[in-house]
Motif scaffolding. Structure first.
Motif, PDB file in Angstrom:
ATOM      1  N   ARG A 165      32.831  34.850  38.178  1.00 52.84           N
ATOM      2  CA  ARG A 165      32.414  35.865  38.670  1.00 52.84           C
ATOM      3  C   ARG A 165      33.912  36.349  38.240  1.00 52.84           C
ATOM      4  NH1 ARG A 165      28.134  34.992  41.617  1.00 52.84           N
ATOM      5  NH2 ARG A 165      29.148  35.668  43.538  1.00 52.84           N
ATOM      6  N   ASN A 166      34.854  36.006  38.911  1.00 48.81           N
ATOM      7  CA  ASN A 166      36.473  37.031  39.254  1.00 48.81           C
ATOM      8  C   ASN A 166      37.500  36.262  38.353  1.00 48.81           C
ATOM      9  OD1 ASN A 166      35.651  38.733  41.429  1.00 48.81           O
ATOM     10  ND2 ASN A 166      34.915  37.016  42.210  1.00 48.81           N
ATOM     11  N   GLU A 167      37.358  35.464  37.160  1.00 49.05           N
ATOM     12  CA  GLU A 167      37.786  34.582  36.229  1.00 49.05           C
ATOM     13  C   GLU A 167      39.051  35.307  35.799  1.00 49.05           C
ATOM     14  OE1 GLU A 167      37.733  32.570  31.855  1.00 49.05           O
ATOM     15  OE2 GLU A 167      35.978  34.151  33.000  1.00 49.05           O
ATOM     16  N   GLY A 168      39.202  36.534  36.180  1.00 48.60           N
ATOM     17  CA  GLY A 168      40.149  37.970  35.727  1.00 48.60           C
ATOM     18  C   GLY A 168      41.209  37.566  36.645  1.00 48.60           C
ATOM     19  N   LYS A 169      40.548  37.100  37.368  1.00 50.40           N
ATOM     20  CA  LYS A 169      41.745  37.143  38.882  1.00 50.40           C
ATOM     21  C   LYS A 169      42.282  36.113  39.410  1.00 50.40           C
ATOM     22  CE  LYS A 169      39.203  40.469  41.962  1.00 50.40           C
ATOM     23  NZ  LYS A 169      38.811  40.326  43.241  1.00 50.40           N
ATOM     24  N   PHE A 170      42.401  35.141  38.486  1.00 48.85           N
ATOM     25  CA  PHE A 170      42.800  33.569  38.662  1.00 48.85           C
ATOM     26  C   PHE A 170      43.506  33.157  37.055  1.00 48.85           C
ATOM     27  CE2 PHE A 170      39.030  33.852  41.096  1.00 48.85           C
ATOM     28  CZ  PHE A 170      39.347  33.127  42.491  1.00 48.85           C
ATOM     29  N   PHE A 171      43.376  33.434  36.394  1.00 48.96           N
ATOM     30  CA  PHE A 171      44.707  33.559  35.140  1.00 48.96           C
ATOM     31  C   PHE A 171      44.994  34.558  34.817  1.00 48.96           C
ATOM     32  CE2 PHE A 171      41.023  30.104  35.076  1.00 48.96           C
ATOM     33  CZ  PHE A 171      41.564  29.240  35.125  1.00 48.96           C
ATOM     34  N   ARG A 172      46.314  34.525  34.097  1.00 54.24           N
ATOM     35  CA  ARG A 172      46.271  35.444  33.704  1.00 54.24           C
ATOM     36  C   ARG A 172      46.433  36.338  32.652  1.00 54.24           C
ATOM     37  NH1 ARG A 172      52.754  32.356  34.040  1.00 54.24           N
ATOM     38  NH2 ARG A 172      51.297  31.155  32.684  1.00 54.24           N
ATOM     39  N   SER A 173      45.846  35.466  31.438  1.00 55.39           N
ATOM     40  CA  SER A 173      44.921  36.193  30.616  1.00 55.39           C
ATOM     41  C   SER A 173      44.119  36.695  30.752  1.00 55.39           C
ATOM     42  CB  SER A 173      44.315  34.740  29.488  1.00 55.39           C
ATOM     43  OG  SER A 173      44.102  34.497  29.233  1.00 55.39           O
TER      44      SER A 173
END
Length: 145
Positions: free
Chosen positions: A22-30
């Motif tokens: 659910r929080n993928e955007g917090k872990f990868f720059r793109s």
């Protein structure tokens, strides 16, 4: 004012994989799973934890990080099952192997004496752990479904 009390039945277990997805955007720059970026994160961990010879190898669908030191020895299987703090890398840092489990279609790990499929029904990629490698972590570029 009434005093609130809570008991063991009030505590809900965290769905770690659900939280990460659910929080993928917090872990990868793109903002989305990037296998090459993840390989860099894992290689950086090994370097910070004392490895001197680290390699990232690409073999078709697989990326493999190898090192001359077993950087995961203190954590063992927990590195693939839980969000573990990584204070050596800074405040609020965590080990990245759990991200491979959350987002990749397959994950394996091995030392000079062991090999283990962590996720998926897969065989180790073609490169075996050799005598100069203390730890290898392999994961698929392909995203889990």
């Amino acid at each position: 004012m009434a005093k609130l009390t809570y008991g063991p039945d009030d505590i809900a277990e965290l769905d770690v994989m659900g939280y990460l997805r659910r929080n993928e955007g917090k872990f990868f720059r793109s903002g989305t799973y990037d296998a090459v970026e993840l390989a860099g994160m894992i290689a950086t961990e090994a370097l910070i934890l004392g490895a001197e010879n680290i390699r990232i190898q690409s073999d078709g669908d697989w990326l493999t990080v190898t090192a001359d030191r077993d950087w995961l020895k203190p954590f063992e299987r927990d590195a693939f099952q839980a969000i573990l703090p990584f204070p050596e890398a800074g405040t609020n840092s965590m080990l990245a192997e759990i991200l491979a489990v959350a987002f990749s279609a397959g994950v394996t790990t091995g030392t000079s004496g062991t090999s283990e499929v962590v996720k998926g029904e897969v065989d180790f990629p073609g490169r075996p752990v050799d005598q100069n490698t203390a730890r290898a972590v392999s994961f698929m570029r392909r995203r889990s479904s």
